[in-house]
Design an enzyme around this catalytic site. Structure first.
Site: not given
Ligand code: 8YV
Length: 322
Positions: A241, A270, A288
């Site tokens: 993360r 994000e 991601h």
């Protein structure tokens, strides 16, 4: 209004995300479904139709807000697509006796592949080499600069859960020495030496791979002192993360060369990548997508469906969040 006309009251299962057409069809065949991802104002819609909703489908990215939980009086289970639980209201769900599942295991190998892809790409400068070859730099400027050896080096892993273990297994194939930092030593596993200090792990490692859960407990665990300990020859890889790494410390250290490079799949805010990071050549970036293969996405979707069915049939989730 959704196509299947199920936005009327009486829906039993609300979907904050689509699982893909084949898997959504499995849900629609069993339950009266509220496909909220087709709605402009899903939260408001959910509130209006909440009385009968017993099951909620979401993802690690979309999560569930505690407010949403409050408007669902009949909610029994939340089934989330993805392994991360940092966007799920776990304590509120426990308090309300709402069961929660995620999708562990099925994604570990693909996420580990991506960690290694980023490690190799940043150590051997593959994207920069690709740009050099395409742009004619090879012809006009000559031989590509030397890069960093991967084979036989020191691999440090932060987080020795299922994904950390899959990353460690790949390290054996590259003849690497392995140490790890974790909440507790994994005496149940043969995965290299436990390092109780993250800074010492970073000092020792050539490559530090972040593979621990996100959330408040791990926020900015990888801070300036850890990155400085990793040093000018060290590389940071993050497939966990963005919140685990302090980006405001990372960027200046990369800019000055105090940190050798980075391979990052996740970011603090994000979607999107800080502009200052995007211009650094020794950084390899992915949007991601570590679990994002067709094969794994399908397995994750099927596991969400199977969790819902298990709950429906015997009030038990297959992969409950502990
Ligand atoms: C997902 C992830 O692609 O599983 C997780 O926690 O971060 C990724 O695998 C995505 O976040 C799911 O929404």
């Amino acid at each position: 209004m959704s196509e299947n006309g199920m936005t009327q009251a009486g829906a039993e299962l609300a979907q904050l995300v689509s699982l893909g057409a084949d898997y959504d069809a499995q849900l629609a065949a069993r339950w009266r479904v509220l496909p909220l991802f087709q709605e402009d104002a899903p939260e408001a819609r959910l509130k209006a139709l909440a009385p009968d909703v017993r099951l909620l489908v979401t993802s690690a990215r979309v999560g569930v807000t505690p407010d949403t939980l409050q408007v669902l009086p009949q909610l029994q289970a939340i089934c989330s697509w993805g392994v991360g639980c940092d966007a799920l209201p776990l304590q509120a769900a426990r308090d309300r006796r709402v069961a929660v599942s995620n999708t562990p295991d099925v994604l570990s190998e693909c996420v580990a592949d991506m960690a290694w892809g980023l490690l190799l790409a940043s150590a051997r400068q593959i994207p920069a080499g690709d740009r050099y070859a395409r742009s004619g730099g090879w012809v006009s400027q000559g031989k590509f600069p030397l890069t960093t050896q991967v084979w036989g080096k020191r691999l440090g892993i932060l987080g020795m859960g299922r994904i950390g273990q899959a990353i460690a297994r790949r390290g054996q194939g590259f003849g690497m020495a392995l140490r790890y930092h974790n909440r507790r030593p994994r005496t149940d596993l043969a995965v290299g030496d436990y390092e109780p200090s993250l800074i010492e792990l970073a000092r020792w490692a050539d490559f530090l791979v972040v593979a621990c859960p996100g959330g408040e407990q791990t926020r900015h665990l990888v801070d300036a002192p850890v990155l400085q300990a990793l040093g000018p020859k060290g590389l940071l890889i993050n497939i966990a993360r963005g919140s685990v790494v302090d980006e405001s410390a990372l960027i200046p250290l990369l800019q000055t060369g105090a940190l050798g490079g980075a391979g990052l799949d996740v970011f603090e805010r994000e979607p999107g990548v800080p502009a200052d990071l995007a211009v650094i050549d020794r950084v390899v970036l992915m949007p991601h997508a570590a679990s994002g293969t067709r094969e794994t996405a399908g397995k994750m979707s099927q596991l969400v469906v199977d969790n819902l069915i298990a709950w429906q049939d015997r009030q038990q989730l297959l992969t409950p969040v502990a």
